[in-house]
Scaffold this active site. Structure first.
Site, PDB file in Angstrom:
ATOM      1  N   ALA A  65      49.130  41.522  30.920  1.00 42.26           N
ATOM      2  CA  ALA A  65      48.057  42.477  30.676  1.00 42.26           C
ATOM      3  C   ALA A  65      48.556  43.839  31.130  1.00 42.26           C
ATOM      4  CB  ALA A  65      46.815  42.069  31.450  1.00 42.26           C
ATOM      5  N   GLY A 108      49.539  37.694  31.389  1.00 43.19           N
ATOM      6  CA  GLY A 108      48.772  37.551  30.148  1.00 43.19           C
ATOM      7  C   GLY A 108      49.634  37.156  28.962  1.00 43.19           C
ATOM      8  N   GLU A 111      49.912  33.544  29.201  1.00 48.27           N
ATOM      9  CA  GLU A 111      48.572  33.016  28.893  1.00 48.27           C
ATOM     10  C   GLU A 111      48.282  33.099  27.391  1.00 48.27           C
ATOM     11  OE1 GLU A 111      47.124  35.648  31.995  1.00 48.27           O
ATOM     12  OE2 GLU A 111      46.055  33.981  32.916  1.00 48.27           O
ATOM     13  N   GLU A 131      50.998  37.480  38.625  1.00 46.59           N
ATOM     14  CA  GLU A 131      49.841  38.276  39.066  1.00 46.59           C
ATOM     15  C   GLU A 131      49.724  38.354  40.587  1.00 46.59           C
ATOM     16  OE1 GLU A 131      49.809  35.939  36.699  1.00 46.59           O
ATOM     17  OE2 GLU A 131      48.583  36.576  34.990  1.00 46.59           O
TER      18      GLU A 131
END
Ligand SMILES: CC(C)=CC(=O)SCCNC(=O)CCNC(=O)[C@H](O)C(C)(C)COP(=O)(O)OP(=O)(O)OC[C@H]1O[C@@H](n2cnc3c(N)ncnc32)[C@H](O)[C@@H]1OP(=O)(O)O
Length: 257
Positions: A65, A108, A111, A131
């Site tokens: 992200a 992300g 993911e 993260e």
């Protein structure tokens, strides 16, 4: 439709989506999310498309992200917007999606790959959930999907340390469907998607639904669900065509009906 962060094209019966934010290693921001959902919807509605491939660049599938977009946000901001919840819709696309992963698939990015149905990795791919090194935890499903994919102990190792694993380790762990040479990545992913797209659409959609159900329900319920879907396929012309073609020793001509 014009896309700012994606390249969206068709290759025969396959929808090909390429993440295209090279300056940020394909970091995932709100524009990528909005456009990815638009591209998925367009291919979902296109009867000529039977499967999709989602890929990035040679250097990065996606490095997570967008940290620069998230950095200034407060708790109230992220809670009020339910930040990351929109990505749940990405995982709900009904046609099969193959992730073709080269380079970094982190946070992300890992993911997003796990929201796909098959993950084909280049030997250069690196997966991880870093993260924790940023003072947060996965927020797009990593703690749940990675644990289901690789088991509790491997997921804990990756999520608590934030370390990366290479493609070979990811394949051994069960995260990756297959590892291929870098120059074969896109061709192999497109080939697999074309194969899926050539099969009977109802059976493909139901196969995906049945496998996904295995992660959400008891064995007893899952077996019943599978059987009901299996039974329902006997109402299709394609079941008759598929089995007749086998007996007649010819290739089936599926009509997706
Ligand atoms: C889903 C949720 C809830 C959370 C997340 O996903 S948090 C993000 C998780 N990902 C990461 O922590 C990885 C961050 N990136 C890196 O650690 C490195 O970029 C690298 C190891 C992937 C590659 O390192 P390298 O030295 O080869 O390249 P850089 O110079 O660091 O990166 C190039 C360029 O891309 C920008 N970049 C990279 N990742 C992100 C990101 N996740 N968000 C925003 N921007 C990113 C990086 O800043 C650099 O751009 P600038 O030169 O303009 O700073």
């Amino acid at each position: 439709m014009a896309y700012e962060t994606l390249i969206v094209e068709t290759r025969g019966a396959v929808g090909l989506i390429t993440l295209n934010r090279p300056q940020a290693l394909n970091a995932l921001n709100s524009t990528v999310l909005k456009e990815l959902l638009q591209a998925y919807e367009a291919f979902q509605d296109d009867d000529a498309v039977g499967a999709m491939v989602l890929t990035g660049s040679e250097r990065a599938f996606a490095a997570g992200a967008d940290i620069k977009e998230m950095q200034p946000l407060s708790y109230v901001d992220v809670y009020s917007r339910d930040l990351m919840s929109g990505w749940d819709d990405v995982a709900k696309v009904r046609k099969p999606v193959i992730a073709a992963v080269s380079g970094f698939a982190l946070g992300g990015g890992c993911e997003l790959a796990m929201m796909c149905d098959i993950i084909i990795a280049s030997e250069t791919a690196k997966f991880g959930q870093p993260e924790i090194t940023l003072g947060v935890i996965p927020g797009m499903g990593g703690s749940q999907r990675l644990t289901r994919a690789v088991g509790r102990y491997k997921a804990m190792d990756l999520i608590l340390t934030g370390r990366m694993m290479d493609a070979a380790e990811a394949e051994r762990a069960g995260l990756v469907s297959r590892v291929v040479a870098p120059d074969r990545l896109l061709d192999d992913a497109l080939e697999a998607a074309a194969k899926i797209a050539s099969l009977s659409r109802p059976s493909v959609l139901m196969a995906k639904e049945a496998v996904n159900r295995a992660l959400e329900t008891t064995l007893d319920e899952g077996l019943r669900f599978e059987r009901r879907l299996f039974h329902s396929l006997f109402s299709t012309e394609d079941q008759k065509e598929g089995m007749t073609a086998f007996i007649e020793k010819r290739k089936p001509a599926f009509k997706n009906r």
